[in-house]
Write a protein that holds these residues in place. Sequence first.
Motif, mmCIF file in Angstrom:
data_model
loop_
_atom_site.group_PDB
_atom_site.id
_atom_site.type_symbol
_atom_site.label_atom_id
_atom_site.label_comp_id
_atom_site.label_asym_id
_atom_site.label_seq_id
_atom_site.Cartn_x
_atom_site.Cartn_y
_atom_site.Cartn_z
ATOM 1 N N THR A 8 3.693 8.054 11.288
ATOM 2 C CA THR A 8 2.183 8.344 11.498
ATOM 3 C C THR A 8 1.043 8.492 10.771
ATOM 4 O OG1 THR A 8 2.355 10.477 10.818
ATOM 5 C CG2 THR A 8 3.473 10.766 13.179
ATOM 6 N N LEU A 9 1.110 7.954 9.501
ATOM 7 C CA LEU A 9 0.205 7.304 9.086
ATOM 8 C C LEU A 9 -0.788 6.015 8.654
ATOM 9 C CD1 LEU A 9 1.153 9.687 5.909
ATOM 10 C CD2 LEU A 9 -0.671 10.194 7.560
ATOM 11 N N THR A 10 -0.389 5.967 9.862
ATOM 12 C CA THR A 10 -0.551 4.429 10.103
ATOM 13 C C THR A 10 -2.612 4.002 9.715
ATOM 14 O OG1 THR A 10 -0.656 4.042 12.175
ATOM 15 C CG2 THR A 10 1.309 2.685 10.096
ATOM 16 N N GLY A 11 -2.919 5.558 11.242
ATOM 17 C CA GLY A 11 -4.257 5.363 10.727
ATOM 18 C C GLY A 11 -4.801 5.620 9.810
ATOM 19 N N ALA A 12 -4.282 6.846 8.879
ATOM 20 C CA ALA A 12 -5.309 7.282 7.776
ATOM 21 C C ALA A 12 -5.294 5.970 6.654
ATOM 22 C CB ALA A 12 -4.856 8.287 7.254
ATOM 23 N N TYR A 13 -4.079 5.546 6.457
ATOM 24 C CA TYR A 13 -4.049 4.570 5.534
ATOM 25 C C TYR A 13 -5.213 3.630 5.762
ATOM 26 C CZ TYR A 13 -1.966 0.638 2.474
ATOM 27 O OH TYR A 13 -1.935 -0.121 1.357
ATOM 28 N N ALA A 14 -5.447 2.870 7.111
ATOM 29 C CA ALA A 14 -6.104 1.317 6.967
ATOM 30 C C ALA A 14 -7.097 1.854 6.786
ATOM 31 C CB ALA A 14 -5.998 1.272 8.028
ATOM 32 N N LEU A 15 -7.863 3.373 6.731
ATOM 33 C CA LEU A 15 -9.072 4.113 7.004
ATOM 34 C C LEU A 15 -9.497 3.854 5.430
ATOM 35 C CD1 LEU A 15 -10.156 5.787 10.007
ATOM 36 C CD2 LEU A 15 -10.873 3.693 8.950
ATOM 37 N N GLY A 16 -7.941 4.092 4.232
ATOM 38 C CA GLY A 16 -8.287 4.831 3.054
ATOM 39 C C GLY A 16 -8.440 6.187 3.099
ATOM 40 N N ALA A 17 -8.121 7.066 3.686
ATOM 41 C CA ALA A 17 -8.109 8.469 3.951
ATOM 42 C C ALA A 17 -6.937 9.055 3.334
ATOM 43 C CB ALA A 17 -8.251 8.605 5.381
ATOM 44 N N LEU A 18 -5.854 8.565 2.520
ATOM 45 C CA LEU A 18 -4.525 8.596 2.198
ATOM 46 C C LEU A 18 -4.733 9.133 1.411
ATOM 47 C CD1 LEU A 18 -1.595 6.429 3.629
ATOM 48 C CD2 LEU A 18 -2.850 9.544 4.146
ATOM 49 N N SER A 19 -4.464 10.149 0.226
ATOM 50 C CA SER A 19 -4.339 10.590 -1.509
ATOM 51 C C SER A 19 -3.779 9.881 -2.327
ATOM 52 C CB SER A 19 -3.867 11.708 -1.492
ATOM 53 O OG SER A 19 -2.481 11.859 -1.481
ATOM 54 N N GLU A 20 -4.084 9.334 -3.678
ATOM 55 C CA GLU A 20 -3.561 7.793 -4.170
ATOM 56 C C GLU A 20 -1.810 7.969 -4.171
ATOM 57 O OE1 GLU A 20 -3.361 6.483 -9.273
ATOM 58 O OE2 GLU A 20 -5.352 7.863 -7.925
ATOM 59 N N GLU A 22 -0.574 9.624 -1.426
ATOM 60 C CA GLU A 22 0.097 9.261 -0.137
ATOM 61 C C GLU A 22 -0.221 7.597 -0.267
ATOM 62 O OE1 GLU A 22 -0.923 13.752 1.545
ATOM 63 O OE2 GLU A 22 -2.322 11.889 1.561
ATOM 64 N N SER A 23 -0.980 7.491 -0.704
ATOM 65 C CA SER A 23 -0.823 6.154 -0.910
ATOM 66 C C SER A 23 0.290 4.796 -1.063
ATOM 67 C CB SER A 23 -2.775 5.415 -0.931
ATOM 68 O OG SER A 23 -3.183 3.817 -1.162
ATOM 69 N N ALA A 24 0.332 5.636 -2.181
ATOM 70 C CA ALA A 24 1.662 4.720 -2.918
ATOM 71 C C ALA A 24 2.160 4.559 -2.418
ATOM 72 C CB ALA A 24 1.459 5.141 -4.166
ATOM 73 N N GLU A 25 3.041 5.895 -1.740
ATOM 74 C CA GLU A 25 4.549 5.836 -0.815
ATOM 75 C C GLU A 25 4.558 4.976 0.160
ATOM 76 O OE1 GLU A 25 7.582 9.568 0.180
ATOM 77 O OE2 GLU A 25 5.481 10.128 -0.844
ATOM 78 N N PHE A 26 3.332 5.257 0.543
ATOM 79 C CA PHE A 26 3.004 4.586 1.695
ATOM 80 C C PHE A 26 3.016 2.868 2.148
ATOM 81 C CE2 PHE A 26 0.939 2.881 5.848
ATOM 82 C CZ PHE A 26 1.786 3.241 7.137
ATOM 83 N N THR A 27 2.532 2.417 0.611
ATOM 84 C CA THR A 27 2.379 1.005 0.202
ATOM 85 C C THR A 27 4.129 0.705 -0.090
ATOM 86 O OG1 THR A 27 0.338 1.617 -0.654
ATOM 87 C CG2 THR A 27 1.402 -1.039 -1.370
ATOM 88 N N ARG A 28 5.319 1.405 -0.652
ATOM 89 C CA ARG A 28 6.616 0.942 -0.927
ATOM 90 C C ARG A 28 6.858 1.127 0.502
ATOM 91 N NH1 ARG A 28 5.199 4.854 -5.280
ATOM 92 N NH2 ARG A 28 6.545 6.503 -4.026
ATOM 93 N N HIS A 29 6.613 1.900 1.954
ATOM 94 C CA HIS A 29 7.304 2.162 3.033
ATOM 95 C C HIS A 29 6.665 0.674 3.201
ATOM 96 C CE1 HIS A 29 8.176 3.576 7.515
ATOM 97 N NE2 HIS A 29 6.963 3.280 7.294
ATOM 98 N N LEU A 30 5.651 -0.252 3.928
ATOM 99 C CA LEU A 30 5.525 -1.154 4.030
ATOM 100 C C LEU A 30 6.311 -2.041 3.979
ATOM 101 C CD1 LEU A 30 1.860 -1.355 4.166
ATOM 102 C CD2 LEU A 30 2.771 -0.009 6.165
ATOM 103 N N ALA A 31 6.449 -1.824 2.554
ATOM 104 C CA ALA A 31 7.631 -3.431 2.326
ATOM 105 C C ALA A 31 8.457 -3.820 3.137
ATOM 106 C CB ALA A 31 7.851 -3.040 0.743
ATOM 107 N N HIS A 32 9.382 -2.619 3.507
ATOM 108 C CA HIS A 32 10.238 -2.456 4.515
ATOM 109 C C HIS A 32 10.326 -1.995 6.192
ATOM 110 C CE1 HIS A 32 10.939 2.002 3.939
ATOM 111 N NE2 HIS A 32 10.823 1.500 2.643
ATOM 112 N N CYS A 33 8.852 -1.862 6.127
ATOM 113 C CA CYS A 33 8.657 -1.560 7.616
ATOM 114 C C CYS A 33 7.375 -2.489 8.438
ATOM 115 C CB CYS A 33 8.419 0.357 7.447
ATOM 116 S SG CYS A 33 7.938 0.480 10.129
#
Length: 248
Positions: A8-20, A22-33
């Motif tokens: 559910t955090l794709t929009g916030a990630y695209a706008l740079g609205a995540l904390s450091e 959260e952003s690092a964890e979501f970046t790892r998530h993108l590697a396999h999603c």
Amino acid sequence: MSTIDLHTLTGAYALGALSEQESAEFTRHLAHCQACTQEVRELQETAARLALAVAEVPPAGLRTRVMAALPEVRQLPPRGRHASVVPMRRGPRHRLPYLAAAACLVVAAIAGGLAVKARNDADQQRDRSVRAEQQAAAVSALMAAPDATFHTTALKGGGSGTVVASRQRGQTAFLYHGLPALSGRRVYELWYSRNGTMEPAGLVETGRSSGAMLLTGGPRGADGVGVTAEPAGGSSRPTTAPLAVLRI
């Protein structure tokens, strides 16, 4: 953070609205999603088009008109306590100074009118810029909402549209790109689809092929957003087949 939360955090990630973190964890998530990777890419492209769409350029020649008019606008000299009256003479030679003075007054009046018009143009341009910035800020906040949904499709006749909706915020936005100009003074109109009934939700600004706008009313109870071409001023109900219907 759970896997469901990450999706559910794709929009916030695209706008740079995540904390450091959260952003690092979501970046790892993108590697396999792959689905989130594709959605982030589309949202970043949409955000970039949105920024370009709200940019306002001053009218051509505005600065030139203002600068050219200012030297000609002069204040009247202070009036004396006892103004002398000079009789008008009929001879053409004696009328020349008066004609010249009258011409100067006409020129000054015209120049003053140009200066006022230029100032009004600048004020209107500034108001449009402020409204555009406020609209962009509202749309950006909507895109960053945790429950924001994004649906994109091509419109019949050309161009594409994206509907962003947040039921928590009670807002919906329409982001559009490459809309062709309509003939016959028609306009693009947006509609909420509720139980098969189309309700007016706003008009796309005439003369813009790309941009973003908040819809009138919220998404509660709506199952989609439609786009039609309507007569100037819009309609109370669609008069043409939808160019697109996006679910929300």
